[in-house]
Design an enzyme around this catalytic site. Structure first.
Site, PDB file in Angstrom:
ATOM      1  N   LYS A 160       5.044  -9.750   9.457  1.00 48.73           N
ATOM      2  CA  LYS A 160       4.493  -8.647  10.232  1.00 48.73           C
ATOM      3  C   LYS A 160       2.965  -8.753  10.282  1.00 48.73           C
ATOM      4  O   LYS A 160       2.337  -8.523  11.303  1.00 48.73           O
ATOM      5  CB  LYS A 160       4.921  -7.327   9.581  1.00 48.73           C
ATOM      6  CG  LYS A 160       4.128  -6.103   9.961  1.00 48.73           C
ATOM      7  CD  LYS A 160       4.674  -5.507  11.212  1.00 48.73           C
ATOM      8  CE  LYS A 160       4.047  -4.224  11.681  1.00 48.73           C
ATOM      9  NZ  LYS A 160       2.912  -3.690  11.016  1.00 48.73           N
ATOM     10  N   HIS A 163       9.332  -3.399   3.468  1.00 47.06           N
ATOM     11  CA  HIS A 163       8.964  -3.653   2.063  1.00 47.06           C
ATOM     12  C   HIS A 163      10.209  -3.975   1.233  1.00 47.06           C
ATOM     13  O   HIS A 163      10.199  -4.876   0.392  1.00 47.06           O
ATOM     14  CB  HIS A 163       8.287  -2.419   1.460  1.00 47.06           C
ATOM     15  CG  HIS A 163       7.022  -1.991   2.130  1.00 47.06           C
ATOM     16  ND1 HIS A 163       6.946  -0.845   2.892  1.00 47.06           N
ATOM     17  CD2 HIS A 163       5.787  -2.539   2.156  1.00 47.06           C
ATOM     18  CE1 HIS A 163       5.703  -0.712   3.341  1.00 47.06           C
ATOM     19  NE2 HIS A 163       4.983  -1.725   2.917  1.00 47.06           N
ATOM     20  N   SER A 187       6.495  -0.031  10.082  1.00 44.85           N
ATOM     21  CA  SER A 187       5.129   0.034   9.559  1.00 44.85           C
ATOM     22  C   SER A 187       4.920   1.404   8.946  1.00 44.85           C
ATOM     23  O   SER A 187       5.426   2.403   9.469  1.00 44.85           O
ATOM     24  CB  SER A 187       4.136  -0.158  10.714  1.00 44.85           C
ATOM     25  OG  SER A 187       2.841   0.258  10.322  1.00 44.85           O
ATOM     26  N   SER A 188       4.176   1.444   7.861  1.00 36.00           N
ATOM     27  CA  SER A 188       3.851   2.748   7.264  1.00 36.00           C
ATOM     28  C   SER A 188       3.110   3.610   8.270  1.00 36.00           C
ATOM     29  O   SER A 188       3.219   4.832   8.259  1.00 36.00           O
ATOM     30  CB  SER A 188       2.987   2.554   6.016  1.00 36.00           C
ATOM     31  OG  SER A 188       3.615   1.647   5.136  1.00 36.00           O
ATOM     32  N   ARG A 189       2.358   2.972   9.155  1.00 38.86           N
ATOM     33  CA  ARG A 189       1.562   3.723  10.145  1.00 38.86           C
ATOM     34  C   ARG A 189       2.427   4.340  11.242  1.00 38.86           C
ATOM     35  O   ARG A 189       1.938   5.185  11.991  1.00 38.86           O
ATOM     36  CB  ARG A 189       0.482   2.828  10.752  1.00 38.86           C
ATOM     37  CG  ARG A 189      -0.619   2.493   9.758  1.00 38.86           C
ATOM     38  CD  ARG A 189      -1.812   1.824  10.418  1.00 38.86           C
ATOM     39  NE  ARG A 189      -2.967   1.764   9.529  1.00 38.86           N
ATOM     40  CZ  ARG A 189      -3.332   0.689   8.824  1.00 38.86           C
ATOM     41  NH1 ARG A 189      -2.637  -0.433   8.914  1.00 38.86           N
ATOM     42  NH2 ARG A 189      -4.389   0.729   8.030  1.00 38.86           N
ATOM     43  N   HIS A 205       9.130   1.194   3.263  1.00 39.28           N
ATOM     44  CA  HIS A 205      10.216   1.250   4.245  1.00 39.28           C
ATOM     45  C   HIS A 205      11.054  -0.012   4.103  1.00 39.28           C
ATOM     46  O   HIS A 205      10.802  -0.844   3.211  1.00 39.28           O
ATOM     47  CB  HIS A 205       9.644   1.426   5.641  1.00 39.28           C
ATOM     48  CG  HIS A 205       8.547   0.436   5.978  1.00 39.28           C
ATOM     49  ND1 HIS A 205       8.786  -0.914   6.085  1.00 39.28           N
ATOM     50  CD2 HIS A 205       7.205   0.592   6.188  1.00 39.28           C
ATOM     51  CE1 HIS A 205       7.664  -1.541   6.376  1.00 39.28           C
ATOM     52  NE2 HIS A 205       6.672  -0.651   6.434  1.00 39.28           N
ATOM     53  N   MET A 263       0.841  -1.206   0.000  1.00 41.96           N
ATOM     54  CA  MET A 263       0.000   0.000   0.000  1.00 41.96           C
ATOM     55  C   MET A 263       0.876   1.256   0.000  1.00 41.96           C
ATOM     56  O   MET A 263       0.389   2.355   0.285  1.00 41.96           O
ATOM     57  CB  MET A 263      -0.933  -0.006   1.208  1.00 41.96           C
ATOM     58  CG  MET A 263      -1.892  -1.198   1.184  1.00 41.96           C
ATOM     59  SD  MET A 263      -3.432  -0.920   2.046  1.00 41.96           S
ATOM     60  CE  MET A 263      -2.871  -0.698   3.716  1.00 41.96           C
TER      61      MET A 263
HETATM   62  P1  AMP Z   1       1.574  -2.907   3.432  1.00 42.95           P
HETATM   63  O1  AMP Z   1       2.148  -1.886   2.513  1.00 42.95           O
HETATM   64  O2  AMP Z   1       1.517  -2.488   4.854  1.00 42.95           O
HETATM   65  O3  AMP Z   1       0.266  -3.471   2.912  1.00 42.95           O
HETATM   66  O4  AMP Z   1       2.589  -4.120   3.420  1.00 42.95           O
HETATM   67  C1  AMP Z   1       2.971  -4.752   2.222  1.00 42.95           C
HETATM   68  C2  AMP Z   1       3.745  -5.997   2.556  1.00 42.95           C
HETATM   69  O5  AMP Z   1       4.908  -5.647   3.296  1.00 42.95           O
HETATM   70  C3  AMP Z   1       2.949  -6.980   3.418  1.00 42.95           C
HETATM   71  O6  AMP Z   1       3.224  -8.305   2.985  1.00 42.95           O
HETATM   72  C4  AMP Z   1       3.499  -6.729   4.789  1.00 42.95           C
HETATM   73  O7  AMP Z   1       3.408  -7.834   5.654  1.00 42.95           O
HETATM   74  C5  AMP Z   1       4.947  -6.420   4.481  1.00 42.95           C
HETATM   75  N1  AMP Z   1       5.543  -5.661   5.569  1.00 42.95           N
HETATM   76  C6  AMP Z   1       5.100  -4.509   6.134  1.00 42.95           C
HETATM   77  N2  AMP Z   1       5.890  -4.145   7.176  1.00 42.95           N
HETATM   78  C7  AMP Z   1       6.829  -5.108   7.287  1.00 42.95           C
HETATM   79  C8  AMP Z   1       7.930  -5.320   8.177  1.00 42.95           C
HETATM   80  N3  AMP Z   1       8.205  -4.490   9.170  1.00 42.95           N
HETATM   81  N4  AMP Z   1       8.692  -6.426   7.976  1.00 42.95           N
HETATM   82  C9  AMP Z   1       8.419  -7.290   6.986  1.00 42.95           C
HETATM   83  N5  AMP Z   1       7.407  -7.148   6.112  1.00 42.95           N
HETATM   84  C10 AMP Z   1       6.621  -6.083   6.260  1.00 42.95           C
END
Ligand code: AMP
Length: 273
Positions: A146, A34, A182-184, A31, A27
Site C-alpha cells: 500500500k 495491518h 487505510s486508517s485515514r 484494520h 501507527m
Molecule cells: P500505518 O499504520 O499506516 O503506518 O501502516 C503500517 C503498515 O501497514 C505499513 O507497512 C503499511 O503499508 C501497511 N498497510 C496499511 N494499509 C494497508 C493495506 N490496505 N494493505 C496492506 N498493508 C497495509
C-alpha cells in the site's frame, strides 16, 4: 500478549532471545491491512512484535498528526486476537530526544513521488523505522505494498546500512468495494467514501488496458484521469519497481501510483504490474 511502553524493557527481551522475531511497525487504528501483515508474521516467526506509534517526524506542518485516529483499546484487542506476542506502545519522549542524529532519504528515490510532494516525510519514516529495528532486532519485518515507496526505501536502507533484517513486502488489502484499506478512511463521509471508489476503479481500468496489450504510459494515464473525473488528483505516476522512469509498461517491473484528495483527506493507492 504483553504490552510494553518502555524501550528498555523491550530491549531486555529482544536482546536475550534466540527466537526468530517478526516485526510489524504501525501507527495504529488497525484494520484488515495491518492484520494481514500480522498473520503473515505469525506464520513465519516464533515471536511476533507489533509497534503502535504515531511518529511525529514523518508528518509535515499542517498535516494530520494531531488528529490521526487513535483506537488504543480496539487495537490491543485486534493484536491479541491476531496472535501478537508483544505490543510496543511507546510515547514520543520514549522515542525521541531534542537534538538527534538523523537519517536522510536517498537523493533520487527519496525525492520523487511522495518524497517530492511531502518533503522530509521519508526522512522521518526511515528515522523511526531504524530506531524501532534497533529496539526490536527483527529477523523479518513486514510492510504493506500500500505504501509502495515506503517499503522500497526501507529495503534500500536495510541494504545500505547492512542491517541483518529481511524486509517482506505484503499485498495491498482492499474492502469489498475495492477501496484500499487505510486508517485515514476514517476521515471520509459516506459520500466521500463512494467518491473514493473511483481510485481503485481507475487502477482496474489501467490493468484492463494492460491485459489487452496496451503498454503506453500516456494512454493509460489518460484513461485513469477519465475514471477519476471530478476528483482532485494530486498525481498519477507509472514507474519501475525501482521507482525510476520507464518508457512503457514493463510486466513484473511496474508500479502505477495514484494520489488524490477527497475533501481534506489525502488518499494513496497503487497496483504492482
Ligand atoms: P500505518 O499504520 O499506516 O503506518 O501502516 C503500517 C503498515 O501497514 C505499513 O507497512 C503499511 O503499508 C501497511 N498497510 C496499511 N494499509 C494497508 C493495506 N490496505 N494493505 C496492506 N498493508 C497495509
Amino acid at each position: 500478549m504483553k504490552i510494553i511502553t518502555d524501550k528498555q524493557e523491550l530491549q531486555n527481551i529482544t536482546k536475550n532471545t534466540i527466537q526468530t522475531i517478526g516485526f510489524i511497525p504501525t501507527m495504529g487504528a488497525l484494520h484488515e491491512g495491518h492484520i494481514s501483515l500480522i498473520k503473515k508474521a505469525r506464520g513465519e516467526n516464533e515471536l511476533v512484535i507489533v509497534s503502535i506509534f504515531v511518529n511525529p517526524t514523518q508528518f509535515l506542518a499542517g498535516e494530520d498528526f494531531d488528529k490521526y485516529p487513535k483506537r488504543d483499546i480496539a487495537d490491543k484487542k485486534i493484536c491479541e486476537l491476531a496472535g501478537v506476542d508483544i505490543l510496543f506502545m511507546p510515547n514520543i519522549d520514549m522515542m525521541y530526544e531534542k537534538d538527534e542524529v538523523t537519517i536522510k532519504a536517498p537523493n533520487i528515490r527519496g525525492f520523487v513521488l511522495d518524497g517530492f510532494k511531502r518533503p522530509g516525510h521519508f526522512d522521518g519514516v526511515l528515522q523511526i523505522v531504524l530506531k524501532l529495528f534497533n529496539l526490536v532486532r527483527p529477523t523479518n519485518a513486514y510492510f504493506g505494498r500500500k505504501d509502495a515507496q515506503q517499503v522500497i526505501l526501507i529495503k534500500q536502507m536495510v541494504e545500505n546500512l547492512f542491517l541483518p533484517i529481511n524486509v517482506v513486502d505484503c499485498p495491498l488489502i482492499r474492502d469489498n468495494n475495492g477501496l484500499a484499506l487505510s486508517s485515514r478512511n476514517a476521515y471520509l463521509s459516506v459520500t466521500e467514501k463512494e467518491e473514493a471508489l473511483k481510485i481503485s476503479r481507475s487502477l482496474q481500468n489501467a490493468t484492463k488496458l494492460i491485459v489487452a496489450g496496451n503498454l503506453k504510459i500516456d494512454e493509460i494515464k489518460k484513461a485513469m484521469m477519465e475514471t477519476l473525473k471530478g476528483i482532485d488528483v494530486e498525481y498519477i505516476e507509472i514507474v519501475s519497481r525501482e521507482l525510476l522512469i520507464i518508457e512503457q509498461i514493463e510486466l513484473k517491473n511496474t508500479i502505477i501510483l495514484v494520489v488524490v484528495k477527497i475533501g481534506a483527506t489525502r488518499l494513496i493507492d497503487n497496483i504492482w504490474i
